[in-house]
Design an enzyme around this catalytic site. Structure first.
Site, PDB file in Angstrom:
ATOM      1  N   GLU A 181       2.976   0.332  -6.647  1.00 11.12           N
ATOM      2  CA  GLU A 181       4.161  -0.533  -6.693  1.00 11.12           C
ATOM      3  C   GLU A 181       4.777  -0.488  -8.085  1.00 11.12           C
ATOM      4  O   GLU A 181       4.084  -0.537  -9.095  1.00 11.12           O
ATOM      5  CB  GLU A 181       3.807  -1.982  -6.341  1.00 11.12           C
ATOM      6  CG  GLU A 181       5.014  -2.933  -6.536  1.00 11.12           C
ATOM      7  CD  GLU A 181       4.867  -4.300  -5.864  1.00 11.12           C
ATOM      8  OE1 GLU A 181       4.157  -4.397  -4.851  1.00 11.12           O
ATOM      9  OE2 GLU A 181       5.460  -5.263  -6.366  1.00 11.12           O
ATOM     10  N   SER A 207      -5.368  -8.313   3.085  1.00 10.83           N
ATOM     11  CA  SER A 207      -5.249  -8.637   1.661  1.00 10.83           C
ATOM     12  C   SER A 207      -6.640  -8.967   1.117  1.00 10.83           C
ATOM     13  O   SER A 207      -7.610  -9.061   1.884  1.00 10.83           O
ATOM     14  CB  SER A 207      -4.332  -9.853   1.500  1.00 10.83           C
ATOM     15  OG  SER A 207      -4.953 -10.984   2.105  1.00 10.83           O
ATOM     16  N   GLY A 222       7.438  -7.888   1.815  1.00 13.11           N
ATOM     17  CA  GLY A 222       8.168  -9.132   2.065  1.00 13.11           C
ATOM     18  C   GLY A 222       9.286  -8.936   3.074  1.00 13.11           C
ATOM     19  O   GLY A 222      10.371  -9.452   2.912  1.00 13.11           O
ATOM     20  N   ASP A 267      -3.967  -4.390   1.329  1.00 12.55           N
ATOM     21  CA  ASP A 267      -2.683  -4.881   0.824  1.00 12.55           C
ATOM     22  C   ASP A 267      -2.908  -5.480  -0.578  1.00 12.55           C
ATOM     23  O   ASP A 267      -3.815  -6.301  -0.760  1.00 12.55           O
ATOM     24  CB  ASP A 267      -2.180  -5.967   1.801  1.00 12.55           C
ATOM     25  CG  ASP A 267      -0.732  -6.339   1.579  1.00 12.55           C
ATOM     26  OD1 ASP A 267       0.004  -5.563   0.938  1.00 12.55           O
ATOM     27  OD2 ASP A 267      -0.330  -7.415   2.088  1.00 12.55           O
TER      28      ASP A 267
HETATM   29 ZN   LIG Z   1       3.440  -7.401  -0.593  1.00 14.97          ZN
END
Ligand SMILES: [Zn+2]
Length: 336
Positions: free
Chosen positions: A142, A50, A221, A83
């Site tokens: 996303e 990330s 998640g 990420d």
């Molecule tokens: Zn995520």
């Protein structure tokens, strides 16, 4: 072998009908745990970092640790993925560093908190696809937003992915993989009780896959939050509240309907912390970091190896010859 394109890993997973875990890392022990699990189970794997992980490792440590990983495990295809890139610049800096895949999360604005408009999402994602595909690098987008906030990222609101919008989004951006919001959340506290079909919309995945059969779907998640790990942490002084994650059988159902990438971070954190707490509680006289980091690494390896078998990627490391990013670039150029 050098770092592999994530697109190729996911294409092969689609061909073989399995999913590939994408495991987050922040340090050497986590990378070692994942690579050992990959060797143990003969799995291709996605290692992801990330923005927070890149800041923590200052990029250079992460990069060189990954070089050590591919040098020491030449038989394992590994993709390095960013990420939740919050803006095109974040994705571009990752690509320039050598990441073979990036996520442009345009579902939120650059602050990583405010839900963004569809038009904004298309514009920033398209920009990243142009830069990435010209270099053979994979892009995940996303649509919709997940619940939960992790590393300061997330709106805290759930907006489920709309299948009609998903078709338009993929068509307008040219992304390789799509993260879908189906009711999962980031972090350890995903659900207040064991999730059923009312909170976890697996039928939405089926619908999106039916409309976009060529697009690799991504479940974020997707830690399962094993109760034994939560119990272990609390037994040795932790104060975690009761927590429920995504059951493995729901993930396996997703894999049967086009889910190719499964993001797992929380479970690794729980495994590491449980092991360290146990050593601290049982052997308070110890002070050599290896005395607790070794068991932590082993616990994470066991967890990851289990997930690799759960997701179906085990046994597939030697199935194919990795393509170079140059070959991937040529493939994108021919397709556009
Ligand atoms: Zn995520």
């Amino acid at each position: 072998m050098p770092l592999v394109s994530m697109r190729q890993l996911l294409d092969e997973a689609a061909r073989g009908g399995y999913g590939v875990g994408a495991f987050n890392v922040n340090n050497m022990e986590q990378i070692q745990a994942i690579m050992e699990a990959a060797r143990e189970t003969s799995s291709p794997v996605i290692i992801q970092a990330s923005r927070g992980a890149r800041a923590y490792t200052n990029d250079r440590f992460l990069w060189h640790l990954m070089q050590a990983a591919i040098e020491l495990y030449p038989e394992i295809p590994v993709a390095l993925h960013l990420d939740h890139g919050n803006a095109p610049e974040t994705c571009i800096s990752a690509i320039d560093l050598g990441f073979t895949s990036v996520m442009m999360d345009g579902s939120l604005e650059a602050d990583g908190k405010t839900p963004a408009s569809f038009e904004y999402n298309v514009a920033v994602t398209k920009e990243v696809v142009a830069y990435a595909h010209a270099r053979g690098v994979t892009v995940e987008g996303e649509l919709g937003t997940l619940g939960g906030i992790e590393d300061g990222h997330g709106s805290g609101e759930v907006h489920l992915t709309d299948p009609g919008e998903a078709v338009e989004f993929v068509g307008s951006t040219g992304i390789d993989a799509l993260a879908v919001a189906i009711g999962t959340s980031h972090g350890a506290y995903k659900f207040a009780q064991a999730p059923d079909g009312d909170v976890l919309k697996m039928d939405l995945i089926e619908e999106i896959h039916r409309r976009l059969p060529e697009t690799h779907l991504v479940m974020h998640g997707s830690s399962s939050v094993p109760p034994e790990l939560v119990e272990q942490i609390n037994r040795y002084g932790g104060t975690l509240k009761p927590a429920w994650g995504v059951p493995v059988k729901e993930i396996q159902l997703g894999v049967r309907h086009g889910v190719r990438k499964i993001n797992v971070d929380t479970d690794s954190r729980l495994a590491v912390t449980g092991a360290i707490r146990k050593v601290f509680a049982e052997s308070p006289e110890k002070f050599d970091p290896r005395d607790y980091l070794k068991p932590a690494r082993t616990a994470m390896q066991e967890l990851i190896a289990t997930r690799m078998r759960d997701f179906g990627q085990a046994g597939h490391a030697g199935d194919y010859q990795p393509l170079s990013l140059e070959e991937m670039r040529a493939g994108y150029a021919a397709a556009h």
